[in-house]
Design an enzyme around this catalytic site. Structure first.
Site, PDB file in Angstrom:
ATOM      1  N   LYS A   1       0.724  -1.118  -0.070  1.00  0.00           N
ATOM      2  CA  LYS A   1      -0.092   0.147  -0.034  1.00  0.00           C
ATOM      3  C   LYS A   1       0.871   1.111  -0.135  1.00  0.00           C
ATOM      4  CE  LYS A   1      -3.730   2.292   2.416  1.00  0.00           C
ATOM      5  NZ  LYS A   1      -4.715   2.388   3.710  1.00  0.00           N
TER       6      LYS A   1
ATOM      7  N   ARG B   1       0.854  -5.098   3.345  1.00  0.00           N
ATOM      8  CA  ARG B   1      -0.350  -5.598   4.250  1.00  0.00           C
ATOM      9  C   ARG B   1      -0.408  -7.388   3.767  1.00  0.00           C
ATOM     10  NH1 ARG B   1      -5.216  -1.496   3.134  1.00  0.00           N
ATOM     11  NH2 ARG B   1      -5.039  -2.144   0.923  1.00  0.00           N
TER      12      ARG B   1
ATOM     13  N   ASP C   1     -16.411  -0.571  -0.762  1.00  0.00           N
ATOM     14  CA  ASP C   1     -15.211  -0.947  -1.101  1.00  0.00           C
ATOM     15  C   ASP C   1     -14.282  -1.195  -0.015  1.00  0.00           C
ATOM     16  OD1 ASP C   1     -15.527   2.267  -1.474  1.00  0.00           O
ATOM     17  OD2 ASP C   1     -13.357   2.064  -1.671  1.00  0.00           O
ATOM     18  N   ASN C   2     -14.723  -0.830   1.052  1.00  0.00           N
ATOM     19  CA  ASN C   2     -13.614  -0.826   2.322  1.00  0.00           C
ATOM     20  C   ASN C   2     -14.296  -2.166   3.232  1.00  0.00           C
ATOM     21  OD1 ASN C   2     -12.099   0.955   1.625  1.00  0.00           O
ATOM     22  ND2 ASN C   2     -12.913   2.575   2.753  1.00  0.00           N
TER      23      ASN C   2
END
Length: 518
Positions: free
Chosen positions: A131, A194, A270-271
């Site tokens: 990320k 991540r 979307d999270n």
């Protein structure tokens, strides 16, 4: 395909690791193909250096702790070495869509994240994702970078949530750089690695539904079922069974969040993880003084994602997921009744959220109060506690932790928790009723306290603790990141040597703000 250390600039251990990453198994997400993702190298990050490292997450991946000292470690996990990988083995950004703050946003996607691949270790498989690794086709005018402050926050909270027992993506490391990044001010860049079994979100399904790509929608759903929920194939409707799994895991996740006073801040579709993981740590926050309307995201001017709203928003998001899966439902029904039956079936499954969430939260709150079983009137007692906490802005974490000192026999142990309330009389009235309820419990005070301390953490990632670590890291002192991560690995232990990390926040903490500008 393999790379020699002389070509990739990596040690033998890291070369083997990178080789394993690019050799994706047949069932990997990346094998779904170009409809789902775009391959590209990470953008170069100048002079990368290690900011934080999780030995626990490294162990999940089969990496030894000393690998963090490898000169090539920062190069690999900044994404720099991916420029040397063949085109068909490059990292990838996935496409998805979603609702943001309740409004359909259309196509989104990994705008600043790249999947490195998968690692299979000790029978577990994990995807790795960088990320902050630069622009992708889905960046929507963004620079694709993450900054040091948000990267440290995500690193610390990912690991803290895991040790609290809350489903979450993990974080292997933070790699920093002096490379400038413009936000409200000029900051420096960073990349978080991540780790999760999957990064598939509700928005992935919404994307293919909205584009009428039923073939791709089915392929995605089949991927998730085969990898994570193979038992769904035994159901009359495997895709409805998949929705049910999402309902259950999301309800359980929201119980976990509410029980520790955690606010996500950006609960867009979307999270939301299809596996019920806490994902995308942006403007999150653990409450200090309890406020049912607490908004952790300064960008959330309408309070859509306030603490008290989170369960309702999760339910709403599940409706969006159900709509995205709708074309797949009902293959077992005759065409003449399919339309009506499909909607009825989906509504029935969605209703399971409330059926699961409310009783589970009641049981959790009873455990936090030291009750071995639930009884009539317990929910009213819990609600009264929250009302008094809200009126007094009593510290969430300290209130529940210190309730373990309350005795069922007398008020001698009340002081540590009582002193958190300005209105002492209001607390005393509640505490007297609490003592009456405790007198119905078979356990003695000592045994009850031990049980309560197993579910009420002493240490959480308060904003001021993260901010202190960030400020020191900006001066190239990463010791506080390491120290704080170590404390948060044992959130339920007393750790008397770290008592300061469990104290009330300083006055300056009230001025801290977190927003979407990370």
């Amino acid at each position: 395909m393999s790379f020699s250390p002389s070509i990739a600039g990596l040690s033998e251990a890291l070369t083997d690791f990178s080789n394993a990453l690019v050799a994706a198994p047949a069932s990997a997400f990346v094998r779904l193909g170009s409809t789902f993702l775009t391959r590209l190298p990470a953008a170069p990050l100048s002079a990368p250096y290690l900011v934080g490292f999780s030995t626990d997450t490294a162990a999940l991946l089969g990496l030894q702790p000393e690998v963090q000292n490898d000169p090539g470690f920062a190069e690999l996990f900044s994404g720099n070495v991916t420029r040397e990988w063949p085109a068909d083995l490059l990292p990838y950004a996935s496409v998805y869509s979603g609702h943001q703050f309740g409004v359909w946003a259309g196509q989104l996607g990994d705008g600043r994240a790249l999947g490195l691949g998968e690692i299979d270790h000790d029978g577990q498989r994990f995807e790795l994702q960088l990320k902050g690794s630069g622009r992708t086709p889905y960046s929507r005018m963004g620079d694709g970078r993450a900054v040091l402050r948000s990267s440290i926050r995500e690193f610390l909270c990912s690991e803290a949530m895991h040790h609290l027992g809350i489903p979450t993506t993990r974080a292997l490391c933070v790699i920093g750089s002096d490379q400038p990044v413009r936000r409200e001010t000029i900051e420096t860049a960073a990349v978080v690695t991540r780790v999760a079994p999957s990064f598939v979100r509700f928005g992935h399904f919404e994307h293919f539904y909205s584009n009428d790509r039923i073939d791709a929608l089915r392929a995605l759903a089949d991927h998730v079922i085969e990898r994570f929920y193979p038992h769904c194939r035994e159901a009359d409707d495997p895709y409805l069974a998949l929705l049910n799994e999402a309902v259950i895991s999301t309800a359980d996740l929201l119980v976990d969040w509410q029980a520790v006073g955690f606010c996500h801040g950006v609960m867009n579709t979307d999270n939301m993880s299809i596996l019920g993981l806490t994902i995308d740590y942006g403007p999150f926050g653990f409450m200090d003084g309890f406020d049912a309307g607490y908004i952790c995201n300064h960008s959330d001017s309408q309070g859509r994602y306030a603490y008290r709203m989170q369960p309702q928003i999760a339910y709403w998001n599940l409706f969006c997921l159900a709509q995205g899966l709708l074309p797949l439902f009902g293959a077992q029904h005759d065409d003449s009744v399919r339309s009506d039956r499909v909607i009825e079936d989906a509504q029935r499954v969605l209703a399971g959220f409330k059926d699961r969430f409310s009783p589970a939260l009641e049981r959790r709150m009873c455990a936090k109060l030291g009750f071995e079983s639930t009884r009539e009137g317990d929910d009213a007692l819990v609600n009264r506690l929250f009302e008094v906490m809200h009126a007094n802005r009593a510290d969430f974490t300290l209130t529940f932790r210190n309730l373990a000192r309350v005795s069922k026999h007398d008020a001698s142990g009340d002081a540590p928790v009582r002193d958190l309330f300005l209105d002492r009389a209001a607390f005393d009235a509640w505490a007297n009723d609490y003592r009456v309820r405790l007198s119905e419990e078979a356990r003695d005070d000592a045994a009850r306290a031990i049980a309560m301390n197993r579910v009420n953490p002493k240490f959480v990632l308060r904003n001021h603790l993260a901010e202190t670590a960030i400020r020191r890291a900006k001066e190239k002192d990463f010791s506080e990141v390491e120290r704080l991560a170590a404390v948060l690995r044992h959130p339920f232990d007393e750790q008397p040597e770290h008592a300061a990390y469990a104290g009330l926040p300083p006055d300056w903490a009230s001025s801290l703000e977190v927003s979407c500008s990370s």
